[in-house]
Design a protein around this motif. Structure first.
Motif, PDB file in Angstrom:
ATOM      1  N   LEU A 140       0.792  -1.290  -0.079  1.00 46.99           N
ATOM      2  CA  LEU A 140       0.102   0.159  -0.145  1.00 46.99           C
ATOM      3  C   LEU A 140       0.916   1.221   0.044  1.00 46.99           C
ATOM      4  O   LEU A 140       0.475   2.260  -0.715  1.00 46.99           O
ATOM      5  CB  LEU A 140      -0.873  -0.078   1.316  1.00 46.99           C
ATOM      6  CG  LEU A 140      -2.022  -1.095   1.129  1.00 46.99           C
ATOM      7  CD1 LEU A 140      -2.976  -1.004   2.402  1.00 46.99           C
ATOM      8  CD2 LEU A 140      -3.010  -0.700  -0.006  1.00 46.99           C
ATOM      9  N   ALA A 141       1.836   1.352   0.862  1.00 44.59           N
ATOM     10  CA  ALA A 141       2.911   2.419   0.855  1.00 44.59           C
ATOM     11  C   ALA A 141       3.439   2.717  -0.508  1.00 44.59           C
ATOM     12  O   ALA A 141       3.569   3.687  -1.073  1.00 44.59           O
ATOM     13  CB  ALA A 141       3.885   2.175   1.982  1.00 44.59           C
ATOM     14  N   ALA A 190       0.763   4.082  -2.864  1.00 47.32           N
ATOM     15  CA  ALA A 190       0.554   5.580  -2.432  1.00 47.32           C
ATOM     16  C   ALA A 190       1.936   6.459  -2.944  1.00 47.32           C
ATOM     17  O   ALA A 190       1.649   7.568  -3.370  1.00 47.32           O
ATOM     18  CB  ALA A 190       0.476   5.772  -1.220  1.00 47.32           C
ATOM     19  N   GLY A 191       2.978   6.042  -2.820  1.00 47.72           N
ATOM     20  CA  GLY A 191       4.158   6.506  -3.250  1.00 47.72           C
ATOM     21  C   GLY A 191       4.050   6.894  -4.837  1.00 47.72           C
ATOM     22  O   GLY A 191       4.386   7.920  -5.123  1.00 47.72           O
ATOM     23  N   VAL A 230       1.493   6.847  -6.742  1.00 53.42           N
ATOM     24  CA  VAL A 230       0.624   7.584  -7.296  1.00 53.42           C
ATOM     25  C   VAL A 230       0.886   9.103  -6.930  1.00 53.42           C
ATOM     26  O   VAL A 230       0.688   9.901  -7.876  1.00 53.42           O
ATOM     27  CB  VAL A 230      -1.069   7.326  -6.416  1.00 53.42           C
ATOM     28  CG1 VAL A 230      -2.052   8.362  -6.807  1.00 53.42           C
ATOM     29  CG2 VAL A 230      -1.521   6.008  -6.944  1.00 53.42           C
ATOM     30  N   SER A 231       1.413   9.360  -5.640  1.00 58.89           N
ATOM     31  CA  SER A 231       1.802  10.838  -5.565  1.00 58.89           C
ATOM     32  C   SER A 231       2.769  11.305  -6.441  1.00 58.89           C
ATOM     33  O   SER A 231       2.856  12.319  -7.095  1.00 58.89           O
ATOM     34  CB  SER A 231       2.385  10.735  -4.077  1.00 58.89           C
ATOM     35  OG  SER A 231       2.905  12.024  -3.921  1.00 58.89           O
ATOM     36  N   VAL A 259      -3.049  14.369  -4.944  1.00 61.57           N
ATOM     37  CA  VAL A 259      -4.096  13.412  -5.660  1.00 61.57           C
ATOM     38  C   VAL A 259      -5.587  13.961  -5.432  1.00 61.57           C
ATOM     39  O   VAL A 259      -6.272  14.729  -6.227  1.00 61.57           O
ATOM     40  CB  VAL A 259      -4.055  12.150  -5.280  1.00 61.57           C
ATOM     41  CG1 VAL A 259      -4.873  11.448  -6.244  1.00 61.57           C
ATOM     42  CG2 VAL A 259      -2.712  11.692  -5.742  1.00 61.57           C
TER      43      VAL A 259
END
Length: 428
Positions: A25-26, A29-30, A32-33, A52
């Motif tokens: 998940l991390a 998220a990274g 996507v950012s 986002v």
């Protein structure tokens, strides 16, 4: 239910699954950012758009830019990417770090930022550099082994091991817990001196002093010209037999008061022969030699407050700098240019009042350099503060702030001019 949970703990595979899921998940998220981060130049500022769900737009003005560093953490090195950190005047933390760019893009953007900050052509290539100092691995290892934190940690661990051998086996469990501080002290000293400063090189260029270091996380730092506010030459007790010293600086624009950030950005030279360290300090201070300033010792009555190091307490003010000497076991020589003085003050505690003593401070930007003139006669301390305020005022009038890459820009401009003249002559 709670007792059954303690008697029958969950299999380790469940914890591994949770850990793996969190890592996935991390990572997502990274990614996507990173995907939604955009940057580009908007007039005289670098614009960075990120976020986002909540979009954020930041602008870094070129006339406020103080430092541009390229950092490569271990994972980033494996993936071939780097982080670009920008420090601006008055910031409370690194402004708008760009995570992550390819190493070539980070290097290219850094050169363009420095060129724009210097007011020259954005396509100007990165300025050349001249190697000033390189720390051999052997010296770095020995300096780590002789550091106070590492030696203290080893002594604590040795004492605990001896105690384990002497006490009955039933009491050994209670002795193992106090070993943790020793292990932490030794490990921290090992990482701070050896891990962070592995492969340390210091080079001089028109855009400042370039520092490259790091074992796992590689850091490419630039100490900007004219932004150095103070210098500290530090010589620990166990280093003096080998004649070694370290050099730290206060740099304007490097924000953050944490000890980790201060350690990351303040080290100009982690270990070097004292003569080499003093030579670099003279270069940093534009040729001013701290050893040429006459030092005035503290009065003998200061020994009641500093019984061991009172004879080391001394200070002096030259034409361009203030020099403060202190420390008995760890010797320190602090140098602050008059033009970089931000404030001066005097303090006097109750015991100092009884002994007719006072302490004067020469304040600069936050950092490891603290010019503290301890235990002087009150009339001398107040007179120094008045004189130093006047010296600082006059020095700021004549001090010309250095701009990024000024020398490099002039050479490039001269080269282009010569090239144009030669081309016109050939056409004729």
């Amino acid at each position: 239910m709670g007792q059954n949970a303690l008697r029958n703990p969950a299999p380790i595979s469940i914890y591994l699954a949770f850990g793996f899921g969190f890592a996935v998940l991390a990572t997502i998220a990274g990614a996507v950012s990173w995907w939604f981060t955009r940057y580009g130049f908007d007039g005289d500022a670098l614009r960075i758009d990120s976020g986002v769900l909540m979009r954020r737009s930041r602008r870094v003005r070129m006339d406020r830019l103080q430092a541009v560093d390229v950092n490569r953490p271990l994972v980033g090195r494996l993936l071939g990417v780097a982080e670009l950190r920008m420090e601006v005047a008055g910031g409370s933390k690194s402004e708008a770090p760009l995570k992550y760019l390819s190493l070539d893009d980070a290097t290219r953007l850094r050169a363009e930022l420095l060129a724009r900050a210097a007011g020259i052509d954005a396509e100007t290539p990165e300025a050349p550099e001249r190697m000033v100092a390189e720390v051999p691995l052997r010296r770095l290892v020995w300096s780590t082994l002789l550091s106070g934190g590492f030696v203290l940690g080893v002594l604590l661990i040795t004492a605990m091991l001896v105690a384990l051998a002497l006490v009955p086996s039933q009491a050994r469990a209670g002795i193992l817990a106090p070993m943790l501080p020793g292990l932490l002290a030794a490990g921290y000293a090992l990482w701070t001196q050896l891990g962070r400063n592995f492969g340390f090189t210091l080079a001089e260029s028109p855009d400042g002093y370039r520092i490259r270091k790091g074992l796992l996380d590689m850091q490419h730092q630039t100490v900007p010209p004219g932004r150095i506010q103070g210098v500290l030459i530090r010589q620990p007790l166990l280093w003096r037999a080998r004649g070694w010293a370290e050099v730290h600086v206060d740099v304007a624009g490097y924000a953050g008061a944490s000890a980790e950030n201060a350690t990351r950005t303040s080290t100009l030279l982690p270990v070097a022969p004292l003569a080499e360290a003093m030579e670099i300090v003279r270069q940093v201070l534009a040729g001013v030699d701290p050893s040429s300033v006459e030092l005035h010792p503290a009065p003998q009555r200061s020994r009641w407050l500093r019984p061991i190091q009172w004879s080391r307490l001394a200070y002096g003010a030259g034409d361009k700098i203030v020099v403060v000497r202190d420390g008995r076991f760890t010797r320190r020589l602090t140098v602050v240019p008059h033009a970089k003085t931000q404030s001066v003050r005097v303090t006097q505690g109750p015991i100092q009042r009884r002994l007719r003593l006072a302490t004067a401070y020469v304040d600069t930007t936050p950092g490891p350099v603290n010019a503290i003139i301890r235990h002087r006669p009150p009339e001398e301390a107040f007179q120094f503060v008045e004189d130093q305020a006047e010296r600082a005022r006059l020095a700021r009038k004549t001090d010309i702030p250095e701009q990024w890459m000024v020398q490099h820009a002039s050479r490039v401009s001269q080269g282009n001019t010569d090239g144009d003249v030669h081309k016109d002559a050939s056409n004729e």
